[in-house]
Design a protein around this motif. Sequence first.
Motif, PDB file in Angstrom:
ATOM      1  N   PRO A 198     -11.766 -95.187 -23.775  1.00 40.99           N
ATOM      2  CA  PRO A 198     -12.877 -96.056 -24.148  1.00 40.99           C
ATOM      3  C   PRO A 198     -12.379 -97.461 -24.474  1.00 40.99           C
ATOM      4  O   PRO A 198     -11.249 -97.650 -24.953  1.00 40.99           O
ATOM      5  CB  PRO A 198     -13.468 -95.381 -25.393  1.00 40.99           C
ATOM      6  N   ALA A 199     -13.240 -98.431 -24.228  1.00 43.10           N
ATOM      7  CA  ALA A 199     -12.863 -99.831 -24.465  1.00 43.10           C
ATOM      8  C   ALA A 199     -12.487-100.062 -25.926  1.00 43.10           C
ATOM      9  O   ALA A 199     -11.527-100.786 -26.231  1.00 43.10           O
ATOM     10  CB  ALA A 199     -14.001-100.752 -24.044  1.00 43.10           C
ATOM     11  N   ALA A 200     -13.237 -99.469 -26.849  1.00 42.21           N
ATOM     12  CA  ALA A 200     -12.946 -99.668 -28.274  1.00 42.21           C
ATOM     13  C   ALA A 200     -11.577 -99.097 -28.645  1.00 42.21           C
ATOM     14  O   ALA A 200     -10.871 -99.662 -29.491  1.00 42.21           O
ATOM     15  CB  ALA A 200     -14.034 -99.025 -29.131  1.00 42.21           C
ATOM     16  N   ARG A 201     -11.203 -98.004 -28.023  1.00 43.88           N
ATOM     17  CA  ARG A 201      -9.876 -97.411 -28.274  1.00 43.88           C
ATOM     18  C   ARG A 201      -8.782 -98.367 -27.796  1.00 43.88           C
ATOM     19  O   ARG A 201      -7.779 -98.579 -28.493  1.00 43.88           O
ATOM     20  CB  ARG A 201      -9.782 -96.060 -27.560  1.00 43.88           C
ATOM     21  N   ILE A 202      -8.967 -98.952 -26.623  1.00 44.23           N
ATOM     22  CA  ILE A 202      -7.977 -99.899 -26.110  1.00 44.23           C
ATOM     23  C   ILE A 202      -7.886-101.111 -27.028  1.00 44.23           C
ATOM     24  O   ILE A 202      -6.788-101.590 -27.365  1.00 44.23           O
ATOM     25  CB  ILE A 202      -8.331-100.316 -24.672  1.00 44.23           C
TER      26      ILE A 202
END
Length: 376
Positions: free
Chosen positions: A315-319
């Motif tokens: 997920p983008a937030a994880r990155i």
Amino acid sequence: MPVHLNTAGAGLMPTNVVNTMIAHLAEEAAEGAYETELRHADTLEKGVYEVLAQVLDAPVDDVALFDSATRAWSSAVGALRLTGADRVWITPYEYAGSLILWTELRRRTGLRVEVVPLTPSGDLDLGWMRANIREDVAVVSVPHVPSGCGIVNPVEEIGRILAPWPCFYLVDACQSVGQLDVSIREIGCDLLTGAGRKFLCGPRGTGFASIGPRLRAAAAPVFHDLHVADVTSADAYEVHIEGARRFEYAERSAAAVRGLDAALRHHLACPDGPGTGPGARDAVRAVVDELPDTRLIDPGTRHASLVTFVCERLPAARIRDELAARGVSVWVAQGNHTPLYLPGQGVDHGVRVSPHHYTSLQDIDVFARALREVIR
């Protein structure tokens, strides 16, 4: 120092901008806000408008200040006298905040909102615009650079297409002022709005507009919180405010306005740094493109210093969070912020990387190493 690659959210303020605001607040605390405002009236009532007009290549009478780009946009667009006979052209790259306003105006007036199509490359279809422009097209709204991807729309060429027609031409320049050359005289638009906090590296809580005389003449009267000094006749309550400043609100942060003034002057005085231009963007793009399971959201043939990508596995937030733990700041581009384009590309959330003039090649190397660790 962390590597800051989130200029499209908010740029890093130069030291003189921060010091100017701190000093102003200290004066307010020691002597009073009104007294401090009076001492700096030359900047607050004149200088900041002159330097902003220079940055935008616009007449100073067309310039107005707001507390955000959204407020600037809604104050000017909301004053237009539109009817059910009018057509409004927007693009698939329209910002969600603008779409909300168009939806409300459509509900209220019955106007028609039409979306300009794209070519297979993702560029706006200028041929379609030339073939379909008519007298009943009342407004054409174009973002110079969308917030969710780095395409640069050809606002000058669109201005030449629209010049013979009576429609109002509106340009959202939030992501372009400060990183691209912006000339309202060359664009030929009736309204251009922007934010101080992004590529101009000014404070949050500052926005601005250039509102041309044609739009001002057609707009409904604007009665915000007027200064008492604006009322020139106590009997008739005749109000005389020159140019675009009648769209402003009286209450504002003087410290923020002086910070914006300092940021504009810094922008004009400082030569471009290593992150400006295609070099930094292309370096970021190359890093992303080589990694497995990543996909660039990269429409169009001309691009700004803004790269968006998705990773199929993370997920983008994880990155974003993993990069932050490694000293690199990026942001999450939400699909619903560009709702006519990004969801159609399968993007609910993407990673947005936006270098600026303070970004060095060493910074991009740090980003590259960190992103490889996170993705692989």
